[in-house]
Design an enzyme around this catalytic site. Sequence first.
Site, mmCIF file in Angstrom:
data_model
loop_
_atom_site.group_PDB
_atom_site.id
_atom_site.type_symbol
_atom_site.label_atom_id
_atom_site.label_comp_id
_atom_site.label_asym_id
_atom_site.label_seq_id
_atom_site.Cartn_x
_atom_site.Cartn_y
_atom_site.Cartn_z
ATOM 1 N N LEU A 1 0.951 -1.146 -0.071
ATOM 2 C CA LEU A 1 0.088 -0.063 -0.123
ATOM 3 C C LEU A 1 1.071 1.179 -0.252
ATOM 4 C CD1 LEU A 1 -2.478 -1.001 2.709
ATOM 5 C CD2 LEU A 1 -2.952 -1.245 0.258
ATOM 6 N N ARG B 1 -4.238 -5.789 5.296
ATOM 7 C CA ARG B 1 -2.968 -6.134 6.379
ATOM 8 C C ARG B 1 -3.617 -6.864 7.513
ATOM 9 N NH1 ARG B 1 0.782 -1.394 7.609
ATOM 10 N NH2 ARG B 1 1.742 -3.391 8.419
ATOM 11 N N HIS C 1 -0.109 7.914 9.510
ATOM 12 C CA HIS C 1 -0.186 7.948 10.790
ATOM 13 C C HIS C 1 0.385 9.053 11.834
ATOM 14 C CE1 HIS C 1 0.495 3.427 9.697
ATOM 15 N NE2 HIS C 1 -0.687 3.503 9.996
ATOM 16 N N CYS D 1 8.450 1.640 12.397
ATOM 17 C CA CYS D 1 7.264 0.865 11.772
ATOM 18 C C CYS D 1 7.863 -0.640 11.503
ATOM 19 C CB CYS D 1 6.705 1.174 10.360
ATOM 20 S SG CYS D 1 7.766 1.510 9.224
HETATM 21 C C1 CIR Z 1 0.792 0.747 4.999
HETATM 22 O O1 CIR Z 1 0.193 1.733 4.026
HETATM 23 O O2 CIR Z 1 -0.027 0.390 5.675
HETATM 24 C C2 CIR Z 1 2.197 0.598 4.801
HETATM 25 N N1 CIR Z 1 2.418 0.429 3.389
HETATM 26 C C3 CIR Z 1 3.033 1.361 5.482
HETATM 27 C C4 CIR Z 1 3.026 1.270 7.076
HETATM 28 C C5 CIR Z 1 3.686 2.216 7.606
HETATM 29 N N2 CIR Z 1 3.690 1.879 8.974
HETATM 30 C C6 CIR Z 1 4.012 2.889 10.201
HETATM 31 O O3 CIR Z 1 4.637 3.967 10.044
HETATM 32 N N3 CIR Z 1 3.962 2.333 11.230
#
Ligand code: CIR
Length: 276
Positions: free
Chosen positions: A29, A96, A173, A263
């Site tokens: 994503l 997810r 986020h 993350c």
């Molecule tokens: C998403 O859109 O869920 C992932 N591509 C990126 C998530 C990043 N997560 C975070 O910074 N805690």
Amino acid sequence: MCYEQGIMKLDAPAKAFYRPVSSSYASCLRTDAAASIDVELARRQHAAYAEALGNAGVELTALPAADELPDACFVEDTAVIFGDEAVLTIPGAASRQAETPEVAHALSCHLRVHAMTGAARLDGGDVLRVGQTLFVGLSGRTNEAGAAFLAGVAGAFGLETCYIPVPVSAALHLKSACSLIDNATVIVAAALAPAALFRALAARGIKILETPEVHGANVLPLGPRIVVSAAAPKTAQLLRSHGLQVVAVDVGEIHKGDGALTCLSLRIPRPGTYCA
Ligand code: CIR
């Protein structure tokens, strides 16, 4: 417990879980669908990130790869850990949600796991802990039911929860816009951060260090060291002048997937301390 001026002390984590970059990571994503991702480069960058944690004395455990789940490396979103407790989330993006069973299995060997249910949705990237307060972003991924579930578990553990609306247009986020750098200071990219965040931090006497770099908003403190994206050289300089030992890691391919530093791991604190 180890308290400093009534606040539990921040320290490097004892352990961290991470998950390999999936072979399907190029389909993750992301807001910039045109950004083309080099999976092999992402894997090398991810390995350098893990090495930075290992060099700081963090005991690392790799979760099994999940090649069918493109976003699996962003493991922070699947749980929120405090003390011996872990809230297993239901991530806000439907694609997810299959990431969590493996995480639950790994965490349950170390922690008491509280699994979110029903309509609650929350990504760990929306949770910023400063001392005894959890700031929870109500974002495109985290809803009020998710924040309330977390607040219930955290409240029993003695943590206050403060909700911060994060407009989808501002950031993915809460921690895309800010992160902890020491026990009493949060670094914030003003370009991304909602006004409510500034007000909530100021109301609690938490110091704010502003960075002009969006990739500087998400950093990872590990005791006297701090991991910073190589894409944020001005932030690195700011943090050096703050007395921290900066470890710059190139996570360019992770940024393309809207990820950053926190993350990529799920961190378990040392007894009597908390970690970012
Ligand atoms: C998403 O859109 O869920 C992932 N591509 C990126 C998530 C990043 N997560 C975070 O910074 N805690």
